[in-house]
Write a protein that holds these residues in place. Structure first.
Motif, mmCIF file in Angstrom:
data_model
loop_
_atom_site.group_PDB
_atom_site.id
_atom_site.type_symbol
_atom_site.label_atom_id
_atom_site.label_comp_id
_atom_site.label_asym_id
_atom_site.label_seq_id
_atom_site.Cartn_x
_atom_site.Cartn_y
_atom_site.Cartn_z
ATOM 1 N N ARG A 204 -0.567 4.510 0.308
ATOM 2 C CA ARG A 204 -1.176 5.542 1.130
ATOM 3 C C ARG A 204 -2.377 4.983 1.886
ATOM 4 N N GLU B 145 -10.668 -1.658 10.211
ATOM 5 C CA GLU B 145 -10.283 -1.723 8.800
ATOM 6 C C GLU B 145 -9.491 -0.491 8.367
ATOM 7 N N LEU B 146 -8.834 -0.619 7.236
ATOM 8 C CA LEU B 146 -8.077 0.481 6.653
ATOM 9 C C LEU B 146 -8.655 0.808 5.283
ATOM 10 N N VAL B 147 -8.690 2.094 4.943
ATOM 11 C CA VAL B 147 -9.009 2.493 3.580
ATOM 12 C C VAL B 147 -7.680 2.913 2.948
ATOM 13 N N VAL B 148 -7.309 2.219 1.876
ATOM 14 C CA VAL B 148 -5.958 2.406 1.325
ATOM 15 C C VAL B 148 -5.981 2.615 -0.186
ATOM 16 N N SER B 149 -4.890 3.137 -0.694
ATOM 17 C CA SER B 149 -4.712 3.137 -2.141
ATOM 18 C C SER B 149 -3.297 2.678 -2.454
ATOM 19 N N SER B 150 -3.162 1.977 -3.586
ATOM 20 C CA SER B 150 -1.837 1.438 -3.899
ATOM 21 C C SER B 150 -1.341 1.989 -5.230
ATOM 22 N N VAL C 108 0.842 -1.186 0.000
ATOM 23 C CA VAL C 108 0.000 0.000 0.000
ATOM 24 C C VAL C 108 0.884 1.245 0.000
#
Lengths: 115, 221
Positions: A25, A110-115, A23
């Motif tokens: 961010r 939970e995590l909200v992510v962007s890769s 990930v």
């Protein structure tokens, strides 16, 4: 002020998960905080803002706290009741043979992510 | 920016510390080292009690002390001067408690091969130290008479994690509205297995009982 220590634990866990999942961010971390966990959500978010400002991965990342209401179970009369209202003593039968069913959580949900 | 997604975790923030604490406890058992985590609020007499107990047991077991504070080294110096027992100071870096990792770092500075007992004097605080397992073999806490007999009701977690509760400053009991029976009942409500020993670190009353409790536990270790 154990909130700061807890924030360091959350950051450590989130960084580990982010690394495992490649990930780049993390934009949001969602926590489940029990009503009687002794963690004060607004202090947690204050500490979070201060600590995450130093972390590239977590800059500007929001910390959301879901509050889990505390519920106690009475072993004597086999009923549930609200912990914060009645404490250790069952309001139905006045027994103290009771234990906390939920409300002690300090969990990363939970995590909200962007890769 | 790439695709946004949600990763479900559902994991307690304390899980890693609890794992660290359990593995530290196992290692200490293998090395036959007994670690006592001593907790209390500030000013309850932890350091004075420690000096008294160290002078009673230092010829019977090989003991070392770790002092945890946010800052300063007054306690470690005081212990060393008053007892001659090896003593190190740990700084928590602003934190109100020690965790298993910090405890391990402290232990790395002691010669565990030649130590039977390590006493960890935790940061003075009735809330946070109870939340974080240090990996100690046993937890003990000191409640002093001037603090009041209602503390087990106000700080339930602290009393529920302790194997031993020392009631200190018994010499001033006549001047305070502290009811020993009430206090014992409140402690029992939180933890039916906790042992209660009334002491006075000033006069030395009850300290032989504390020393025997500790020596018994160490011999079982």
């Amino acid at each position: 002020m154990h909130e700061l220590g807890i924030v360091f634990y959350i950051i450590r866990d989130v960084k580990k998960v982010a690394e495992e999942n490649h990930v780049e961010r993390v934009s949001k971390v969602v926590m489940d905080i029990g009503e009687v966990s002794t963690v004060v959500p607004h202090l947690l978010t204050d500490c979070w803002r201060w600590a995450t400002d130093k972390e590239e991965l977590l800059k500007g990342c929001e910390l959301k706290c879901n509050i889990i209401p505390a519920v106690t179970w009475c072993d004597n009369c086999k009923q549930e009741y609200e912990t914060v209202k009645h404490g250790k003593t069952c309001p139905h039968c006045h027994s103290e043979n009771t234990w906390l069913l939920r409300g002690n959580e300090v969990e990363i949900k939970e995590l909200v992510v962007s890769s | 920016m790439g695709e946004v997604k949600i990763i479900e975790i559902k994991k307690s923030v304390f899980a890693d510390n609890e794992k660290d604490a359990d593995s530290l406890r196992t290692e200490l058992k293998e090395k036959k080292v007994f670690l006592l985590n001593l907790m209390s609020s500030p000013g309850s007499g932890k350091t004075t009690t420690l000096i008294q107990i160290l002078n009673r047991i230092k010829n019977k077991v090989r003991v070392a002390v770790m002092e945890a504070d946010i800052d300063g080294d007054v306690d470690a110096v005081k212990i060393k001067e008053a007892t001659g027992v090896p003593s190190i100071q740990l700084h928590t870096g602003g934190m109100c408690h020690l965790d298993a990792e910090m405890t391990r770092q402290g232990l790395d500075n002691l010669n565990l091969e030649e130590t039977d007992l390590v006493i960890l004097e935790n940061v003075g605080n009735l809330v946070c130290p109870a939340e974080f397992d240090t990996g100690a073999t046993c937890n003990a806490m000191i409640l002093s008479v001037p603090e009041g007999d209602d503390k087990p009701l106000k700080y339930p977690l602290m009393f529920s994690v302790c194997d031993l509760v020392l009631i200190n400053k018994m010499d001033v009991l006549p001047y305070f509205d502290f009811n020993m029976e009430r206090c014992k009942r409140f402690i029992q409500m939180r933890n039916a297995n906790a042992q209660v020993i009334p002491i006075s670190a000033k006069t030395g009353d009850g300290l032989d009982a504390f020393a025997n409790w500790l020596l018994d536990r160490i011999s079982e270790c």
